[in-house]
Scaffold this active site. Structure first.
Site, PDB file in Angstrom:
ATOM      1  N   ARG A   1     -53.589 151.917 -90.130  1.00 50.94           N
ATOM      2  CA  ARG A   1     -53.650 150.582 -89.509  1.00 50.94           C
ATOM      3  C   ARG A   1     -53.478 150.811 -88.020  1.00 50.94           C
ATOM      4  O   ARG A   1     -52.396 151.228 -87.576  1.00 50.94           O
ATOM      5  CB  ARG A   1     -52.555 149.686 -90.088  1.00 50.94           C
ATOM      6  CG  ARG A   1     -52.394 148.394 -89.344  1.00 50.94           C
ATOM      7  CD  ARG A   1     -51.549 147.378 -90.093  1.00 50.94           C
ATOM      8  NE  ARG A   1     -52.316 146.747 -91.145  1.00 50.94           N
ATOM      9  CZ  ARG A   1     -52.023 145.575 -91.701  1.00 50.94           C
ATOM     10  NH1 ARG A   1     -50.952 144.906 -91.311  1.00 50.94           N
ATOM     11  NH2 ARG A   1     -52.774 145.067 -92.650  1.00 50.94           N
TER      12      ARG A   1
ATOM     13  N   HIS B   1     -61.162 144.335 -91.020  1.00 48.48           N
ATOM     14  CA  HIS B   1     -60.155 144.453 -92.082  1.00 48.48           C
ATOM     15  C   HIS B   1     -60.893 144.558 -93.430  1.00 48.48           C
ATOM     16  O   HIS B   1     -60.911 143.609 -94.222  1.00 48.48           O
ATOM     17  CB  HIS B   1     -59.258 143.210 -92.041  1.00 48.48           C
ATOM     18  CG  HIS B   1     -57.953 143.360 -92.752  1.00 48.48           C
ATOM     19  ND1 HIS B   1     -57.576 144.502 -93.423  1.00 48.48           N
ATOM     20  CD2 HIS B   1     -56.912 142.487 -92.900  1.00 48.48           C
ATOM     21  CE1 HIS B   1     -56.377 144.334 -93.937  1.00 48.48           C
ATOM     22  NE2 HIS B   1     -55.957 143.125 -93.642  1.00 48.48           N
TER      23      HIS B   1
ATOM     24  N   GLN C   1     -59.245 143.812 -96.924  1.00 50.32           N
ATOM     25  CA  GLN C   1     -59.006 142.380 -97.085  1.00 50.32           C
ATOM     26  C   GLN C   1     -60.270 141.686 -97.602  1.00 50.32           C
ATOM     27  O   GLN C   1     -60.216 140.929 -98.573  1.00 50.32           O
ATOM     28  CB  GLN C   1     -58.590 141.777 -95.734  1.00 50.32           C
ATOM     29  CG  GLN C   1     -58.281 140.312 -95.806  1.00 50.32           C
ATOM     30  CD  GLN C   1     -57.047 140.020 -96.649  1.00 50.32           C
ATOM     31  OE1 GLN C   1     -56.010 140.641 -96.454  1.00 50.32           O
ATOM     32  NE2 GLN C   1     -57.155 139.091 -97.592  1.00 50.32           N
TER      33      GLN C   1
ATOM     34  N   ASP D   1     -57.307 132.317 -90.650  1.00 50.69           N
ATOM     35  CA  ASP D   1     -56.378 133.415 -90.338  1.00 50.69           C
ATOM     36  C   ASP D   1     -55.563 132.965 -89.120  1.00 50.69           C
ATOM     37  O   ASP D   1     -55.866 131.932 -88.501  1.00 50.69           O
ATOM     38  CB  ASP D   1     -57.192 134.689 -90.030  1.00 50.69           C
ATOM     39  CG  ASP D   1     -56.327 135.927 -89.809  1.00 50.69           C
ATOM     40  OD1 ASP D   1     -55.108 135.899 -90.098  1.00 50.69           O
ATOM     41  OD2 ASP D   1     -56.877 136.954 -89.323  1.00 50.69           O
TER      42      ASP D   1
ATOM     43  N   CYS E   1     -55.763 135.382 -95.395  1.00 50.43           N
ATOM     44  CA  CYS E   1     -55.387 136.776 -95.671  1.00 50.43           C
ATOM     45  C   CYS E   1     -53.875 136.959 -95.708  1.00 50.43           C
ATOM     46  O   CYS E   1     -53.381 137.910 -96.309  1.00 50.43           O
ATOM     47  CB  CYS E   1     -56.014 137.704 -94.636  1.00 50.43           C
ATOM     48  SG  CYS E   1     -55.555 137.295 -92.942  1.00 50.43           S
TER      49      CYS E   1
ATOM     50  N   ARG F   1     -55.356 142.496-103.627  1.00 50.00           N
ATOM     51  CA  ARG F   1     -55.338 143.617-102.687  1.00 50.00           C
ATOM     52  C   ARG F   1     -54.981 144.891-103.455  1.00 50.00           C
ATOM     53  O   ARG F   1     -55.534 145.968-103.219  1.00 50.00           O
ATOM     54  CB  ARG F   1     -54.312 143.382-101.568  1.00 50.00           C
ATOM     55  CG  ARG F   1     -54.642 142.270-100.585  1.00 50.00           C
ATOM     56  CD  ARG F   1     -55.803 142.619 -99.674  1.00 50.00           C
ATOM     57  NE  ARG F   1     -55.601 143.837 -98.926  1.00 50.00           N
ATOM     58  CZ  ARG F   1     -54.931 143.945 -97.773  1.00 50.00           C
ATOM     59  NH1 ARG F   1     -54.420 142.876 -97.216  1.00 50.00           N
ATOM     60  NH2 ARG F   1     -54.810 145.112 -97.147  1.00 50.00           N
TER      61      ARG F   1
HETATM   62  N1   CP Z   1     -53.332 140.551 -95.153  1.00 52.85           N
HETATM   63  C1   CP Z   1     -52.692 141.666 -94.755  1.00 52.85           C
HETATM   64  O1   CP Z   1     -53.303 142.686 -94.429  1.00 52.85           O
HETATM   65  O2   CP Z   1     -51.340 141.586 -94.808  1.00 52.85           O
HETATM   66  P1   CP Z   1     -50.320 142.599 -94.123  1.00 52.85           P
HETATM   67  O3   CP Z   1     -50.517 142.499 -92.645  1.00 52.85           O
HETATM   68  O4   CP Z   1     -48.968 142.132 -94.575  1.00 52.85           O
HETATM   69  O5   CP Z   1     -50.624 143.990 -94.611  1.00 52.85           O
HETATM   70  N1  NVA Z   2     -55.953 138.951 -87.806  1.00 51.18           N
HETATM   71  C1  NVA Z   2     -54.647 139.347 -88.267  1.00 51.18           C
HETATM   72  C2  NVA Z   2     -54.726 139.862 -89.672  1.00 51.18           C
HETATM   73  C3  NVA Z   2     -53.415 140.319 -90.248  1.00 51.18           C
HETATM   74  C4  NVA Z   2     -53.558 140.780 -91.666  1.00 51.18           C
HETATM   75  C5  NVA Z   2     -54.074 140.414 -87.343  1.00 51.18           C
HETATM   76  O1  NVA Z   2     -54.801 141.317 -86.929  1.00 51.18           O
HETATM   77  O2  NVA Z   2     -52.890 140.319 -87.005  1.00 51.18           O
END
Ligand code: CP
Ligand code: NVA
Length: 314
Positions: free
Chosen positions: A111, A138, A141, A233, A273, A301
């Site tokens: 990530r 993502h 997701q 989101d 998400c 997920r």
């Molecule tokens: N939706 C999602 O990726 O959640 P987290 O940021 O908690 O991993």
């Molecule tokens: N768009 C959000 C998604 C988190 C799962 C972020 O990047 O923070």
């Protein structure tokens, strides 16, 4: 008793972006997700004794838990590296990190802030690299989102998904995936916060091949008209904390509330998400209402990422 899993080859070595997946790859991921979900934890032979490195530059609940638990369910294990204090490449090059990790583990989920860091990892590691969220996309997701929709609707082709809010990483992954599945995607954002123009233009071309449509608009009143699902989101993603106040003003008219949901088809689904902020991008009534499928997506997920790992890392 263990039922043998049919694990076809995907056309990709890594999962950086769902735009690289073919419609057949998507079918394989969904079929494997369905089989694993039905079997629950009986597939410990699939990745027995395999290891996954998890490198996270940002917070996570869902992604972290589901990859870790997913590896355990498949007979392997995961090692978590908290990278929140420094970007990848700051202590040693991303290349050297990849070249070390490939000697010890069988896959990497990362990530990152910069999507480029993931591409570099994948370029130098001989093992599969999975995108657990970058500033650009993502993909895990979106796979869980559309897998959930297959459970709810059966056929996806011809349905319309409306994404309301920031044209961000989640939005890009939804666009990439929808067009491959023959799902029409409508994105409604404030001016200046639309999805990346290159993503949209490429998706419009792909959409023509697969019979789907991509529509970008700014009018929140028109967005939800007759759609089958509404997705939103956060208005400020991780790394954009300084902009929260400004964005809260700009996005106020884009809140998903009962009035907006009522413009969609009767029984239309609400998707997010997570993490969600009730009272900002979505009202409490919609988030906790009967049309919300947010926790079904979160559960999926796990099943979808198990499928991705099984298909890429076995
Ligand atoms: N939706 C999602 O990726 O959640 P987290 O940021 O908690 O991993
Ligand atoms: N768009 C959000 C998604 C988190 C799962 C972020 O990047 O923070």
């Amino acid at each position: 008793m263990t039922v043998p899993l049919d694990l076809p080859r995907l056309s990709v070595h890594d999962l950086l972006c769902t735009s690289a997946l073919s419609p057949t790859d998507l079918e394989h991921v969904f079929a494997t997700s369905r089989a694993l979900k039905a079997a629950r934890t009986v597939h410990t032979e699939v990745l027995r004794h395999k290891r996954l490195a998890m490198i996270f530059e940002k917070d996570s609940l869902r992604t972290r838990f589901t990859f870790d638990i997913g590896m355990q369910d498949l007979g392997g294990s995961a090692v978590f590296m908290d990278h929140r204090d420094a970007r990848l490449g700051s202590r040693e090059s991303v290349k050297d990190m990849a070249k070390n990790l490939e000697r010890w583990v069988h896959g990497i989920v990362a990530r990152t802030f910069k999507h480029k860091a993931l591409e570099e990892l994948a370029q130098h590691a001989g093992i599969p690299v999975i995108n657990g969220l970058s500033d650009f996309v993502h993909p895990c997701q979106a796979l869980a989102d559309f897998f959930t929709l297959t459970e709810k609707w059966g056929q996806l082709r011809g349905r319309t998904l409306c994404y309301v809010g920031d044209g961000n990483n989640t939005c890009h992954a939804l666009i990439h995936t929808a067009v491959k599945l023959g799902v029409h995607i409508r994105v409604c954002s404030p001016e200046g916060y639309e999805p990346n123009a290159r993503v949209v233009n490429e998706a419009m071309r792909t959409a023509q091949e697969h019979g789907s449509e991509v529509t970008i608009l700014n009018d929140p009143d028109a967005a939800a008209e007759g759609v089958d699902a509404i997705y939103t989101d956060v208005w400020a993603s991780m790394g954009q904390e300084d902009e929260i106040e400004e964005r809260n003003g700009i996005f106020a008219a884009y809140q998903v509330d009962e009035e907006m949901l009522a413009r969609a088809r009767p029984g239309a689904l609400f998707m997010h998400c997570l993490p969600a902020h009730r009272g900002w991008e979505v009202t409490q009534e919609v988030m906790d209402g009967p049309q919300s499928v947010v926790y079904d997506i979160a559960e999926n997920r796990l099943h979808v990422q198990k499928a991705v790992m099984a298909l890429l890392m076995r």
